[in-house]
Design an enzyme around this catalytic site. Structure first.
Site, PDB file in Angstrom:
ATOM      1  N   TYR A  97      -2.008  -0.121  10.452  1.00 30.36           N
ATOM      2  CA  TYR A  97      -2.274  -0.741   9.146  1.00 30.36           C
ATOM      3  C   TYR A  97      -1.028  -0.683   8.268  1.00 30.36           C
ATOM      4  O   TYR A  97      -0.549  -1.698   7.759  1.00 30.36           O
ATOM      5  CB  TYR A  97      -3.456  -0.047   8.464  1.00 30.36           C
ATOM      6  CG  TYR A  97      -3.565  -0.377   7.003  1.00 30.36           C
ATOM      7  CD1 TYR A  97      -3.907  -1.658   6.596  1.00 30.36           C
ATOM      8  CD2 TYR A  97      -3.288   0.584   6.022  1.00 30.36           C
ATOM      9  CE1 TYR A  97      -3.963  -1.978   5.241  1.00 30.36           C
ATOM     10  CE2 TYR A  97      -3.357   0.278   4.677  1.00 30.36           C
ATOM     11  CZ  TYR A  97      -3.693  -0.998   4.293  1.00 30.36           C
ATOM     12  OH  TYR A  97      -3.741  -1.321   2.969  1.00 30.36           O
ATOM     13  N   THR A 125       0.806  -1.215   0.000  1.00 27.94           N
ATOM     14  CA  THR A 125       0.000   0.000   0.000  1.00 27.94           C
ATOM     15  C   THR A 125       0.842   1.269   0.000  1.00 27.94           C
ATOM     16  O   THR A 125       1.943   1.294   0.574  1.00 27.94           O
ATOM     17  CB  THR A 125      -0.910   0.013   1.249  1.00 27.94           C
ATOM     18  OG1 THR A 125      -1.520   1.296   1.373  1.00 27.94           O
ATOM     19  CG2 THR A 125      -0.124  -0.235   2.526  1.00 27.94           C
TER      20      THR A 125
END
Ligand code: UDP
Length: 326
Positions: free
Chosen positions: A143, A119
């Protein structure tokens, strides 16, 4: 045969679709069953799937026993930034622990190639855009840290065991397959485009604009929206690259162009043909001002080419799917 973990999700179903289109054999491994839409009466995603958790060693072993995998595409994971702040344990267990369990199974069965869904959150609040692969990695929430930890694990497994990987650092995946049969639905939904489209569908009264005081032309934050089908194609290229790769690689995966929140909303109004009610609120904590991918590396090395890099086309495809869900 390719194993796709997380293949039942938004990005997963599009990756499965791309692999099928390229004639590859696929098995899906996911906590949820694979959606089974029909096209002309036939299954749209005609592949076997295993419903199990990555922590379930027996289910993993049975899957690796049953099929002979050339490579794994690892998409399974939790993705909600705010939840990762409130419940980090869930993220470490699933994204790191689940990933470790998968890597262990791969080693037990001698499957040594993996494509990983990473990501842009790795880059935290970047100092410059477009972001290049070698820019500083500084995730600012659990995350992003779990994704970075797994990338580092892949690196260590490469050095020690010869595992070869391609890590794809997604920017903002959006849009839907041209069939209108698969698309983006998260529960809870946190992503901008589906939230915007739920207003004209009368599923929510308005969409919030998180922050209007950014140092951008219209004051709202800028993101690189990439069509999920273009993103999915990159996984096919990554698998092909790994077939005779001597080197593991990381790639930023975006269009290299940014759009503001207001631009997304204006585009959606055009596509839908109605005005969309907005409410301006303070910034969402942890949001970067601008995230735009420097994408030359994947274009040059894997010959990746976006086919749907127009925001209108992206939002139109999302709208087609969302309308069909009513
Ligand atoms: N955003 C917004 N309202 C919403 C959801 C998102 O203004 O209801 C903004 C968010 O602050 C960010 C952009 O839209 O600037 C994209 O957010 P999203 O959650 O879709 O993806 P992210 O970039 O956070 O991964």
């Amino acid at each position: 045969m390719i194993l796709v973990t997380g293949g039942a999700g938004y990005i997963g179903t599009h990756v499965v679709r791309s692999l099928i289109r390229h004639g590859m054999d696929v098995v899906v491994y996911d906590r949820r069953p694979l959606p089974q839409p029909l096209l002309d009466g036939k299954p749209f995603l005609p592949v076997p799937f295993v419903v199990a958790d990555l922590a379930d060693r027996q289910a993993l072993d049975e899957t690796f026993e049953k099929y002979e995998f050339e490579a794994v595409i690892h998409l399974a994971g939790d993705i909600v930034v705010s939840e990762s702040v409130a419940e980090p344990e869930k993220y470490y267990l699933n994204n790191v622990g689940g990933g470790m369990s998968l890597l262990a199974a791969m080693r037990r069965y001698g499957v040594m190639k993996i494509v990983f869904s990473s990501t842009a959150a790795l880059f935290g609040l970047p100092e410059r855009v477009p972001i290049l692969e070698d820019d500083p990695v500084r995730p600012i929430n659990p995350y992003g840290r779990t994704k970075w930890m797994f990338e580092q694990m892949l690196d260590d497994y490469d050095r020690a065991y010869g595992l070869k990987f391609v890590s794809l650092r997604y920017f903002n995946a959006s849009g839907a397959d041209s069939s209108g049969l698969i698309g983006e639905a998260h529960d809870p939904e946190t992503h901008l485009i589906p939230l915007v489209l739920e207003v004209p569908l009368q599923k929510r009264p308005y969409v919030s604009i998180f922050g209007t005081d950014y140092d951008t032309p219209d004051g709202t934050a800028i993101r690189d929206y990439i069509h999920v089908s273009d993103l999915a194609e990159a996984h096919v290229l990554a698998v092909k690259y790994l077939r005779d790769a001597s080197e593991s690689r990381c790639y930023n995966l975006g269009n290299g162009r940014g759009h503001s929140v207001r631009e997304v909303i204006a585009t959606a109004e055009e596509v839908v043909g109605a005005s969309i009610r907005t409410v301006e609120t303070p910034r969402r904590p942890g949001d970067a001002e601008r995230l735009i991918a420097g994408n030359e590396r994947i274009i040059n090395e894997l010959s990746w080419k976006p086919n749907y890099n127009d925001l209108n086309v992206i939002v139109e495809s999302a709208w087609r799917w969302h309308k069909g869900q009513n």
